[in-house]
Design a protein around this motif. Structure first.
Motif, PDB file in Angstrom:
ATOM      1  N   GLY A 147       0.813  -1.207   0.000  1.00  0.00           N
ATOM      2  CA  GLY A 147       0.000   0.000   0.000  1.00  0.00           C
ATOM      3  C   GLY A 147       0.849   1.260   0.000  1.00  0.00           C
ATOM      4  O   GLY A 147       2.073   1.207   0.199  1.00  0.00           O
ATOM      5  N   ALA A 148       0.166   2.398  -0.199  1.00  0.00           N
ATOM      6  CA  ALA A 148       0.875   3.670  -0.351  1.00  0.00           C
ATOM      7  C   ALA A 148       1.681   4.041   0.895  1.00  0.00           C
ATOM      8  O   ALA A 148       2.788   4.577   0.789  1.00  0.00           O
ATOM      9  CB  ALA A 148      -0.122   4.784  -0.681  1.00  0.00           C
ATOM     10  N   PHE A 149       1.138   3.744   2.081  1.00  0.00           N
ATOM     11  CA  PHE A 149       1.854   4.136   3.300  1.00  0.00           C
ATOM     12  C   PHE A 149       3.158   3.351   3.444  1.00  0.00           C
ATOM     13  O   PHE A 149       4.204   3.912   3.772  1.00  0.00           O
ATOM     14  CB  PHE A 149       0.966   3.954   4.541  1.00  0.00           C
ATOM     15  N   ASN A 150       3.117   2.051   3.192  1.00  0.00           N
ATOM     16  CA  ASN A 150       4.345   1.258   3.252  1.00  0.00           C
ATOM     17  C   ASN A 150       5.325   1.644   2.153  1.00  0.00           C
ATOM     18  O   ASN A 150       6.541   1.587   2.343  1.00  0.00           O
ATOM     19  CB  ASN A 150       4.028  -0.232   3.210  1.00  0.00           C
ATOM     20  N   GLN A 151       4.795   2.062   1.017  1.00  0.00           N
ATOM     21  CA  GLN A 151       5.680   2.593  -0.034  1.00  0.00           C
ATOM     22  C   GLN A 151       6.428   3.821   0.484  1.00  0.00           C
ATOM     23  O   GLN A 151       7.625   3.967   0.268  1.00  0.00           O
ATOM     24  CB  GLN A 151       4.870   3.007  -1.265  1.00  0.00           C
ATOM     25  N   PHE A 152       5.665   4.683   1.156  1.00  0.00           N
ATOM     26  CA  PHE A 152       6.264   5.902   1.700  1.00  0.00           C
ATOM     27  C   PHE A 152       7.390   5.563   2.698  1.00  0.00           C
ATOM     28  O   PHE A 152       8.476   6.127   2.640  1.00  0.00           O
ATOM     29  CB  PHE A 152       5.174   6.765   2.375  1.00  0.00           C
ATOM     30  N   ILE A 153       7.104   4.606   3.602  1.00  0.00           N
ATOM     31  CA  ILE A 153       8.110   4.218   4.604  1.00  0.00           C
ATOM     32  C   ILE A 153       9.373   3.707   3.900  1.00  0.00           C
ATOM     33  O   ILE A 153      10.490   4.107   4.203  1.00  0.00           O
ATOM     34  CB  ILE A 153       7.576   3.098   5.531  1.00  0.00           C
ATOM     35  N   LEU A 154       9.155   2.805   2.944  1.00  0.00           N
ATOM     36  CA  LEU A 154      10.286   2.200   2.243  1.00  0.00           C
ATOM     37  C   LEU A 154      11.072   3.269   1.472  1.00  0.00           C
ATOM     38  O   LEU A 154      12.297   3.237   1.402  1.00  0.00           O
ATOM     39  CB  LEU A 154       9.753   1.131   1.284  1.00  0.00           C
ATOM     40  N   ASP A 155      10.338   4.215   0.918  1.00  0.00           N
ATOM     41  CA  ASP A 155      10.960   5.238   0.072  1.00  0.00           C
ATOM     42  C   ASP A 155      11.789   6.241   0.882  1.00  0.00           C
ATOM     43  O   ASP A 155      12.539   7.036   0.303  1.00  0.00           O
ATOM     44  CB  ASP A 155       9.868   5.974  -0.722  1.00  0.00           C
ATOM     45  N   ASN A 156      11.679   6.209   2.213  1.00  0.00           N
ATOM     46  CA  ASN A 156      12.529   7.087   3.018  1.00  0.00           C
ATOM     47  C   ASN A 156      14.008   6.822   2.757  1.00  0.00           C
ATOM     48  O   ASN A 156      14.841   7.700   2.897  1.00  0.00           O
ATOM     49  CB  ASN A 156      12.231   6.912   4.512  1.00  0.00           C
ATOM     50  N   GLU A 157      14.326   5.576   2.373  1.00  0.00           N
ATOM     51  CA  GLU A 157      15.716   5.248   2.043  1.00  0.00           C
ATOM     52  C   GLU A 157      16.232   6.130   0.906  1.00  0.00           C
ATOM     53  O   GLU A 157      17.399   6.507   0.875  1.00  0.00           O
ATOM     54  CB  GLU A 157      15.832   3.775   1.621  1.00  0.00           C
ATOM     55  N   THR A 158      15.338   6.431  -0.036  1.00  0.00           N
ATOM     56  CA  THR A 158      15.732   7.252  -1.176  1.00  0.00           C
ATOM     57  C   THR A 158      16.169   8.641  -0.714  1.00  0.00           C
ATOM     58  O   THR A 158      17.178   9.176  -1.181  1.00  0.00           O
ATOM     59  CB  THR A 158      14.543   7.419  -2.148  1.00  0.00           C
ATOM     60  N   TYR A 159      15.395   9.196   0.209  1.00  0.00           N
ATOM     61  CA  TYR A 159      15.614  10.593   0.584  1.00  0.00           C
ATOM     62  C   TYR A 159      16.587  10.773   1.743  1.00  0.00           C
ATOM     63  O   TYR A 159      17.218  11.811   1.858  1.00  0.00           O
ATOM     64  CB  TYR A 159      14.269  11.246   0.933  1.00  0.00           C
ATOM     65  N   TYR A 160      16.671   9.778   2.636  1.00  0.00           N
ATOM     66  CA  TYR A 160      17.465   9.969   3.854  1.00  0.00           C
ATOM     67  C   TYR A 160      18.672   9.055   3.952  1.00  0.00           C
ATOM     68  O   TYR A 160      19.444   9.169   4.884  1.00  0.00           O
ATOM     69  CB  TYR A 160      16.574   9.790   5.087  1.00  0.00           C
ATOM     70  N   ASN A 161      18.799   8.114   3.047  1.00  0.00           N
ATOM     71  CA  ASN A 161      19.912   7.175   3.190  1.00  0.00           C
ATOM     72  C   ASN A 161      20.718   7.033   1.906  1.00  0.00           C
ATOM     73  O   ASN A 161      21.313   5.989   1.666  1.00  0.00           O
ATOM     74  CB  ASN A 161      19.377   5.809   3.671  1.00  0.00           C
ATOM     75  N   ASN A 162      20.756   8.078   1.095  1.00  0.00           N
ATOM     76  CA  ASN A 162      21.584   8.059  -0.115  1.00  0.00           C
ATOM     77  C   ASN A 162      21.354   6.817  -0.978  1.00  0.00           C
ATOM     78  O   ASN A 162      22.291   6.079  -1.273  1.00  0.00           O
ATOM     79  CB  ASN A 162      23.082   8.144   0.243  1.00  0.00           C
ATOM     80  N   GLU A 163      20.090   6.580  -1.309  1.00  0.00           N
ATOM     81  CA  GLU A 163      19.766   5.443  -2.183  1.00  0.00           C
ATOM     82  C   GLU A 163      19.045   5.998  -3.404  1.00  0.00           C
ATOM     83  O   GLU A 163      17.819   5.926  -3.496  1.00  0.00           O
ATOM     84  CB  GLU A 163      18.848   4.452  -1.446  1.00  0.00           C
ATOM     85  N   PRO A 164      19.779   6.573  -4.366  1.00  0.00           N
ATOM     86  CA  PRO A 164      19.135   7.336  -5.432  1.00  0.00           C
ATOM     87  C   PRO A 164      18.136   6.551  -6.294  1.00  0.00           C
ATOM     88  O   PRO A 164      17.186   7.124  -6.796  1.00  0.00           O
ATOM     89  CB  PRO A 164      20.311   7.835  -6.284  1.00  0.00           C
ATOM     90  N   PHE A 165      18.336   5.255  -6.451  1.00  0.00           N
ATOM     91  CA  PHE A 165      17.492   4.475  -7.373  1.00  0.00           C
ATOM     92  C   PHE A 165      16.469   3.610  -6.623  1.00  0.00           C
ATOM     93  O   PHE A 165      15.675   2.908  -7.225  1.00  0.00           O
ATOM     94  CB  PHE A 165      18.403   3.601  -8.247  1.00  0.00           C
ATOM     95  N   TRP A 166      16.537   3.662  -5.301  1.00  0.00           N
ATOM     96  CA  TRP A 166      15.728   2.797  -4.440  1.00  0.00           C
ATOM     97  C   TRP A 166      14.238   2.864  -4.794  1.00  0.00           C
ATOM     98  O   TRP A 166      13.568   1.854  -4.971  1.00  0.00           O
ATOM     99  CB  TRP A 166      15.965   3.208  -2.989  1.00  0.00           C
ATOM    100  N   GLY A 167      13.704   4.088  -4.852  1.00  0.00           N
ATOM    101  CA  GLY A 167      12.277   4.261  -5.101  1.00  0.00           C
ATOM    102  C   GLY A 167      11.919   4.043  -6.563  1.00  0.00           C
ATOM    103  O   GLY A 167      10.981   3.306  -6.892  1.00  0.00           O
ATOM    104  N   ALA A 168      12.675   4.666  -7.450  1.00  0.00           N
ATOM    105  CA  ALA A 168      12.378   4.598  -8.885  1.00  0.00           C
ATOM    106  C   ALA A 168      12.379   3.152  -9.373  1.00  0.00           C
ATOM    107  O   ALA A 168      11.533   2.736 -10.177  1.00  0.00           O
ATOM    108  CB  ALA A 168      13.397   5.422  -9.665  1.00  0.00           C
ATOM    109  N   MET A 169      13.329   2.357  -8.865  1.00  0.00           N
ATOM    110  CA  MET A 169      13.456   0.963  -9.294  1.00  0.00           C
ATOM    111  C   MET A 169      12.199   0.164  -8.961  1.00  0.00           C
ATOM    112  O   MET A 169      11.782  -0.707  -9.723  1.00  0.00           O
ATOM    113  CB  MET A 169      14.693   0.360  -8.626  1.00  0.00           C
ATOM    114  N   ARG A 170      11.602   0.493  -7.802  1.00  0.00           N
ATOM    115  CA  ARG A 170      10.441  -0.282  -7.352  1.00  0.00           C
ATOM    116  C   ARG A 170       9.165   0.031  -8.121  1.00  0.00           C
ATOM    117  O   ARG A 170       8.143  -0.605  -7.944  1.00  0.00           O
ATOM    118  CB  ARG A 170      10.239  -0.079  -5.851  1.00  0.00           C
ATOM    119  N   ASP A 171       9.217   1.071  -8.964  1.00  0.00           N
ATOM    120  CA  ASP A 171       8.075   1.401  -9.818  1.00  0.00           C
ATOM    121  C   ASP A 171       8.171   0.722 -11.182  1.00  0.00           C
ATOM    122  O   ASP A 171       7.240   0.774 -11.972  1.00  0.00           O
ATOM    123  CB  ASP A 171       8.005   2.925 -10.030  1.00  0.00           C
TER     124      ASP A 171
END
Lengths: 394, 120
Positions: free
Chosen positions: A311-335
């Protein structure tokens, strides 16, 4: 008998430091665990109770995707405390390992060279290797210097930092050898692929070989090779394998253009690699897998689930890695549509699927995942297992 | 005594802009410093625990000895003094503000002093 330090198996390459270094490392691990286990669960009620209503009041509709959820959450003081604490814990993980490593650098490099000479399998790291931009532009998961920064051609510091740091990061959930993910994929191969017996195995993006070595243990007669773009990681991996008495080869190569001959392997695996590549590199990695596989061979990429599985909320939690943990492709890859990407690389559609490799617990307990278990962000191996994208070359 | 910034061979910081968490200026830094202090505090507690356990292995139950320890007058005075000094450092800024209030040191007065000195 194996000796352990905060649950991690000691070996001749592992750098931990003195009493207070260890105490700081364990504090960082505790802080990380506290953030995940105690602070993170508070985010749901904060979102439901005040962030979502405020968003709805302002925009006339409830937040509908992870980006809208994020836009509301970033101004919430509880989220700010959570995200900052997680970031500081991450920084402490690296600094607490770096301090003793810095003091012992020359000895660590010497020890690596010495141990490597006892590993019969090949070691290749080239000084003129062009490190891809998606690894060199930002230091992934905030590890200072990233995977590839090196002082000399004998430098293994990044590997030593990663070996201990990742154990602290995973809070021991990957087992004493940090190899839980590799073990999970190994067992998946053993139990789910109808007696498939690989003889040449390639582990892409292996860093220090945590997930590579189980393949040599499970398939002792196979030729096992790990590749990575980080020279210091490759050299450390080769020495670490020797310290554990395993002849596994490690080479500094780019997974999107490995330089190996066609049909060189019958099993190609990766463990949490794909999200550290890029939009351009990832399809090339799949094409390279197809080229390198012998007919009948498998590629298996283990990572966290794509966004459509939560769901969207868990996506948001997971996507924090993109913004706060220097994971530039983390979120984009999962789409991305990874199954289609595999088909585009040449794999026949009916051989491509997502599956779950049951998590191997530190105690070697592997509870079978329940059917359609909901992904819960923050769990280490969500849903009791690792998401694997699997495809067979006909 | 002159000291130098510690030289390091390994990069201290990760490449990539550090995100901002709190909107209040300085809060991110303050939180990071507080957690660093917490780390040191925790390391010190672990060290004390180690000392007690080593002593216990040698037959001295330090934890019991510590709990049963009665501080004499000299010990009490010396600890009270150390706490006083510690609190003074901890409340450095608050105490500075109080003194400014007492001595009438205001920003206006500071700036007018700059003018006076520039001219005089």
């Amino acid at each position: 008998m194996a000796e352990f330090v905060s649950g991690q198996s000691k070996h001749d390459m592992l750098t931990v430091g003195n009493h207070d270094d260890l105490a700081r490392q364990e504090f960082a691990m505790s802080l990380k665990g506290f953030t995940q286990n105690r602070l993170l669960p508070g985010l749901g009620p904060v979102f439901e109770g005040r962030v979502a209503p405020a968003f709805e009041k302002e925009h006339g509709q409830a937040p509908s995707d992870r980006h809208q959820i994020r836009s509301g959450m970033v101004d919430d003081p509880y989220f700010q405390t959570y995200a900052l604490t997680n970031r500081v814990a991450q920084e402490m993980i690296w600094s607490s390992v770096q301090a003793p490593l810095e003091r012992d650098l020359d000895a660590v490099n010497d020890r690596a060279a010495q141990l490597s000479s006892a590993n019969a399998a090949r070691l290749e790291s080239a000084g003129d290797f062009a490190v891809p931009r998606y690894v060199s532009a930002i230091d992934i998961h905030c590890m200072p210097g990233g995977y590839s920064t090196q002082e000399s051609e004998a430098d293994v510091a990044a590997g030593a930092l990663y070996d201990r740091g990742v154990y602290l990061y995973s809070m021991g959930m990957m087992g004493p050898d940090n190899d839980g993910m590799g073990r999970s994929v190994c067992l998946f191969v053993q139990n789910q692929l109808d007696g498939f017996q690989p003889s040449a195995i390639l582990d892409m993006g292996c860093t220090v070989g945590h997930s590579t070595l189980p393949f040599k243990e499970l398939f002792p007669d196979a030729d096992v090779t790990g590749i990575d773009v980080g020279g210091p990681c490759i050299r450390y991996a080769h020495a670490r394998a020797a310290a554990k008495g395993l002849d596994v080869g490690f080479m500094q190569r780019d997974a999107s253009q490995t330089g190996f001959e066609d049909e060189s392997f019958d099993l190609i695996v990766s463990h949490i690699l794909l999200h550290e590549t890029s939009g351009k590199a990832m399809p090339e990695v799949f094409k390279e897998c197809y080229r390198l596989l012998k007919p009948g061979g498998y590629m298996i990429h283990a990572d966290l689930p794509p966004f459509l599985k939560m769901g969207a909320f868990n996506q948001f939690i997971l996507d924090n890695e993109t913004y706060y943990n220097n994971e530039p492709f983390w979120g984009a890859m999962r789409d991305l549509d990874q199954e289609q990407m595999a088909v585009d690389a040449g794999f026949a559609k009916e051989t491509v699927r997502f599956d779950t490799a049951p998590m191997v617990m530190p105690e070697d307990l592997a509870p079978p995942p329940e059917e359609e278990q909901e992904f819960v962000a923050g769990e280490f191996a969500p849903g009791g297992g690792w998401e694997v994208l699997i495809a067979r070359k006909d | 005594m002159e000291t130098e910034a510690p030289q390091s061979r390994l990069p201290r910081f990760s490449k990539g802009k550090r995100p901002e968490f709190f909107r209040e200026e300085g809060m991110d830094e303050a939180m990071s410093m507080i957690l660093t202090l917490a780390s040191e505090f925790s390391a010190m507690r672990d060290r004390l625990d180690t000392i007690e356990r080593i002593a216990a292995q040698k037959g001295i139950i330090l934890a019991d000895e510590i709990d049963g320890f009665v501080a004499d007058e000299e010990c009490q005075a010396s600890r009270a003094q150390r706490r006083e000094e510690f609190l003074q450092s901890l409340y450095y800024v608050a105490l500075k503000r109080a003194e400014e209030q007492a001595l009438g040191q205001s920003e206006d007065r500071y700036l007018s002093t700059l003018d006076d000195i520039a001219k005089g």
